[in-house]
Motif scaffolding. Structure first.
Motif, mmCIF file in Angstrom:
data_model
loop_
_atom_site.group_PDB
_atom_site.id
_atom_site.type_symbol
_atom_site.label_atom_id
_atom_site.label_comp_id
_atom_site.label_asym_id
_atom_site.label_seq_id
_atom_site.Cartn_x
_atom_site.Cartn_y
_atom_site.Cartn_z
ATOM 1 N N ILE A 115 0.861 -1.175 0.000
ATOM 2 C CA ILE A 115 0.000 0.000 0.000
ATOM 3 C C ILE A 115 0.899 1.228 0.000
ATOM 4 O O ILE A 115 1.807 1.343 0.833
ATOM 5 N N GLU A 116 0.653 2.130 -0.918
ATOM 6 C CA GLU A 116 1.501 3.317 -1.020
ATOM 7 C C GLU A 116 1.394 4.148 0.260
ATOM 8 O O GLU A 116 0.304 4.414 0.766
ATOM 9 N N ASN A 117 2.570 4.541 0.776
ATOM 10 C CA ASN A 117 2.666 5.440 1.939
ATOM 11 C C ASN A 117 2.048 4.854 3.205
ATOM 12 O O ASN A 117 1.640 5.596 4.114
ATOM 13 N N ASP A 138 -14.828 -8.190 -7.950
ATOM 14 C CA ASP A 138 -14.210 -6.991 -8.498
ATOM 15 C C ASP A 138 -14.858 -5.699 -8.056
ATOM 16 O O ASP A 138 -14.242 -4.641 -8.126
ATOM 17 N N GLU A 139 -16.098 -5.748 -7.625
ATOM 18 C CA GLU A 139 -16.770 -4.492 -7.305
ATOM 19 C C GLU A 139 -16.184 -3.821 -6.063
ATOM 20 O O GLU A 139 -16.361 -2.628 -5.854
ATOM 21 N N LYS A 140 -15.467 -4.561 -5.235
ATOM 22 C CA LYS A 140 -14.914 -3.968 -4.022
ATOM 23 C C LYS A 140 -13.389 -3.947 -3.993
ATOM 24 O O LYS A 140 -12.801 -3.135 -3.297
ATOM 25 N N VAL A 141 -12.766 -4.855 -4.718
ATOM 26 C CA VAL A 141 -11.313 -4.962 -4.626
ATOM 27 C C VAL A 141 -10.762 -5.464 -5.950
ATOM 28 O O VAL A 141 -11.454 -6.164 -6.702
ATOM 29 N N LEU A 142 -9.529 -5.084 -6.245
ATOM 30 C CA LEU A 142 -8.900 -5.538 -7.481
ATOM 31 C C LEU A 142 -8.863 -7.058 -7.544
ATOM 32 O O LEU A 142 -8.574 -7.728 -6.557
ATOM 33 N N SER A 143 -9.130 -7.597 -8.723
ATOM 34 C CA SER A 143 -9.007 -9.039 -8.911
ATOM 35 C C SER A 143 -7.532 -9.408 -8.967
ATOM 36 O O SER A 143 -6.670 -8.562 -9.233
ATOM 37 N N GLU A 185 -9.308 -12.042 13.330
ATOM 38 C CA GLU A 185 -8.459 -11.828 12.170
ATOM 39 C C GLU A 185 -8.851 -10.532 11.476
ATOM 40 O O GLU A 185 -10.036 -10.159 11.428
ATOM 41 N N VAL A 186 -7.833 -9.839 10.950
ATOM 42 C CA VAL A 186 -8.027 -8.683 10.071
ATOM 43 C C VAL A 186 -7.077 -8.849 8.901
ATOM 44 O O VAL A 186 -5.879 -9.059 9.095
ATOM 45 N N VAL A 187 -7.596 -8.766 7.695
ATOM 46 C CA VAL A 187 -6.783 -8.839 6.482
ATOM 47 C C VAL A 187 -7.058 -7.571 5.678
ATOM 48 O O VAL A 187 -8.203 -7.303 5.309
ATOM 49 N N VAL A 188 -6.018 -6.789 5.433
ATOM 50 C CA VAL A 188 -6.159 -5.555 4.665
ATOM 51 C C VAL A 188 -5.639 -5.804 3.260
ATOM 52 O O VAL A 188 -4.454 -6.085 3.067
ATOM 53 N N LEU A 189 -6.535 -5.711 2.280
ATOM 54 C CA LEU A 189 -6.190 -5.984 0.882
ATOM 55 C C LEU A 189 -5.905 -4.685 0.151
ATOM 56 O O LEU A 189 -6.730 -3.759 0.158
ATOM 57 N N SER A 190 -4.739 -4.607 -0.486
ATOM 58 C CA SER A 190 -4.410 -3.433 -1.288
ATOM 59 C C SER A 190 -5.371 -3.332 -2.464
ATOM 60 O O SER A 190 -5.936 -4.320 -2.921
ATOM 61 N N ASN A 191 -5.524 -2.107 -2.966
ATOM 62 C CA ASN A 191 -6.569 -1.895 -3.972
ATOM 63 C C ASN A 191 -6.175 -0.840 -4.994
ATOM 64 O O ASN A 191 -6.986 0.015 -5.369
ATOM 65 N N GLY A 192 -4.917 -0.861 -5.418
ATOM 66 C CA GLY A 192 -4.474 0.096 -6.423
ATOM 67 C C GLY A 192 -4.572 1.516 -5.919
ATOM 68 O O GLY A 192 -4.131 1.846 -4.816
ATOM 69 N N ASP A 193 -5.206 2.392 -6.718
ATOM 70 C CA ASP A 193 -5.365 3.793 -6.331
ATOM 71 C C ASP A 193 -6.539 4.011 -5.393
ATOM 72 O O ASP A 193 -6.703 5.108 -4.841
#
Length: 543
Positions: free
Chosen positions: A440-442, A529-534, A461-469
């Motif tokens: 994740i940027e910054n 895909d509607e919530k996070v990058l595939s 559990e907590v999993v934070v998924l990166s999502n581009g911009d």
């Protein structure tokens, strides 16, 4: 006269240990699948005999010098016995966890091209249902009784192979492949990692160092609950048989009730598990902290650790100088660096600040070198600037079996691309941030996860998924019997980087690897895909 250090080849390891003055007794949580009638306790001579006897029936099934043997079974220390028995007759063992998806197991076996496959009945039932199963002609040694028709697949039971003559040891040269393990497979089908006796020994050097408080004593009871298919266990087993603690407890079943039983019986003084296994054991340490009162050393490997999980285990110990070793390493490399934590430096700050455990100290001096490079230019970064963590060591694996191009793509001369993202400070200490593909940027997904687990104590559990911009997407799992509190969540994230609305998912539904890491690509696919990058939209260069 016995050798000072164990032999490099695992095929000779157990015979060597049986000749030593100090020996260890091994305890397992259930009888071995390869020796169901021998109980759960083994001394050094019994282990050495079991390796020899196992090599006899493997040879009778068709294994020989230079052949490959697939070992696909439920998690148990006997995977290491099977690997040693294969290596003893010059074969190449590949230990593959039964927790992998069936399609992935078949893919890995096809790459392996084995002469013999040893597998537990449940795995055999699953692969026998694969349409056009490509390995039907290969002898399968089925451990247990499979409830399927075996007419079209060549199979043996252990009783069919019993009584075979023990062949003489016939060890491969130390610079030739000795064993195959696999990566965790968080992003795709696990890669088959090839190590020689030399590279495996190079990865064990750290554990042969007489680090005060960091190695086993003859009076110790050492408990490990990890994936025994993993390369970590090859180094761990050699080191433990070298230091020879009084007892070695191998817990293949990570469930709370089995772990609680083994802790109650054996009361270990050192404990090793994966971060998510410790997390799963939280009900034990909360309900019965006395089971951990004698622990002087905790170790975690395979994944990043959260301080809110480590803290109650450290606090349960009554040992004056109890330590937590947070090890960073890889299947391909072995240990790279380790952060050492105590009760004092893992406490919350007076201002409520939370210490992170991704500060991993220096790379092991004289054994591993680490540099940080820019993901685009691959030029070395100055201190404090993030990038890809590159490693140089004689412990780096020699191939990805069946994926040579991918292996070569991750090498830059002597340097190995770990696929991990982090920084080195002015003192050269490593700070892990994320996997490169999940960065994740910054910010850092790992640090956000640590903070949320600290602030909301009913989250398992907590999993934070990166999502581009776009803002990252958190996936949360409340503890059993509790619910997700949105108001509490909003308070907890108020000073954090912007996040999407969380997806609430039961812990049991989170897709996991054999080392209990989260299969992030599979989790992305489930969410949509509607919530996070595939997965296909992620940067695939560093996988």
């Amino acid at each position: 006269m016995s050798l000072r250090k164990p032999p490099k080849n695992i095929g000779l390891l157990y015979d060597w240990h049986a000749q030593q003055r100090h020996q260890t007794v091994v305890h397992v949580d259930r009888p071995m699948d390869i020796a169901p009638d021998l109980g759960t306790d083994f001394d050094a001579n019994q282990l050495a005999t079991l390796v020899a006897d196992t090599s006899a029936w493997l040879a009778a099934a068709g294994a020989s010098y230079g052949s490959r043997v697939g070992i696909v079974k439920d998690n148990h220390l006997d995977m290491q016995i099977l690997a040693a028995a294969t290596a003893r007759i010059g074969g190449l063992p590949a230990t593959i966890s039964a927790l992998n998806r069936t399609d992935d197991i078949v893919i890995m076996l096809r790459k392996l091209d084995p002469a013999v496959i040893v597998l537990t009945a449940n795995v055999f039932e699953n692969i026998s249902r694969v349409e056009d199963y490509p390995l039907a002609h290969v002898p399968h040694v089925v451990l247990g009784t499979a409830a399927v028709d075996t007419t079209n697949i060549k199979t043996f039971q252990l009783t069919d192979l019993a009584g075979a003559s023990v062949p003489p040891a016939n060890i491969r040269p130390d610079d030739q492949p000795m064993m195959v393990t696999h990566t965790s497979g968080t992003t795709n089908t696990p890669k088959l990692v090839v190590h020689t006796a030399n590279t495996n020994r190079a990865g064990t050097r750290v554990e042969f160092l007489p680090i005060p408080g960091g190695v086993s004593r003859h009076s110790d009871t050492v408990l490990s609950s990890v994936s025994f298919a993993h390369s970590r266990c090859y180094a761990w087993m050699a080191a433990q048989l070298y230091w020879a603690p009084k007892n070695l407890v191998a817990v293949g079943d990570h469930s709370v009730h089995v772990a609680e039983r083994m802790f109650s019986i054996h009361r270990p003084t050192t404990v090793e598990a994966t971060p998510n296994v410790y997390q799963h054991w939280m009900p034990i340490v909360r309900r019965r902290p006395e089971l951990f009162s004698q622990v002087r050393l905790y170790i975690n490997t395979f994944d990043t650790m959260h301080s809110s999980i480590a803290r109650p285990f450290l606090e349960a110990s009554k040992h004056r100088f109890v330590l937590w070793g947070h090890s960073w390493g890889q299947s391909e490399v072995g240990p790279i660096a380790a952060g050492i934590f105590t009760k004092k430096n893992i406490k919350k700050g007076k201002d409520g600040s939370n210490p992170h455990m991704n500060r991993l100290g220096l790379a092991w001096p004289g054994i591993v070198s680490v540099k940080v490079v820019d993901p685009v230019t691959m030029q070395e970064q100055p201190a404090g600037k993030p990038g890809i963590l590159m490693v140089k060591s004689t412990s780096v694996c020699v191939d990805y079996l069946g994926d040579r191009d991918r292996y070569l793509a991750k090498r830059d001369g002597e340097w190995w691309n770990t696929g991990d993202y982090g920084i080195k400070d002015r003192l050269g200490r490593i700070h892990f941030l994320d996997r490169v593909v999940d960065r994740i940027e910054n910010s850092s997904a790992v640090e956000i996860e640590t903070t949320l687990l600290e602030r909301i104590d009913n989250l398992e559990e907590v999993v934070v998924l990166s999502n581009g911009d776009d803002a990252p997407l958190p996936v949360v799992s409340p503890q059993a019997g509790t619910s997700f509190d949105r108001q509490r969540w909003d308070r907890a994230i108020a000073d954090l980087p912007k996040l999407q609305d969380p997806v609430v998912m039961p812990w049991e539904e989170l897709p996991r690897t054999s080392t209990w890491k989260i299969r992030r690509n599979e989790l992305r696919s489930r969410i949509g895909d509607e919530k996070v990058l595939s997965p296909e939209k992620l940067d695939q260069r560093f996988i």
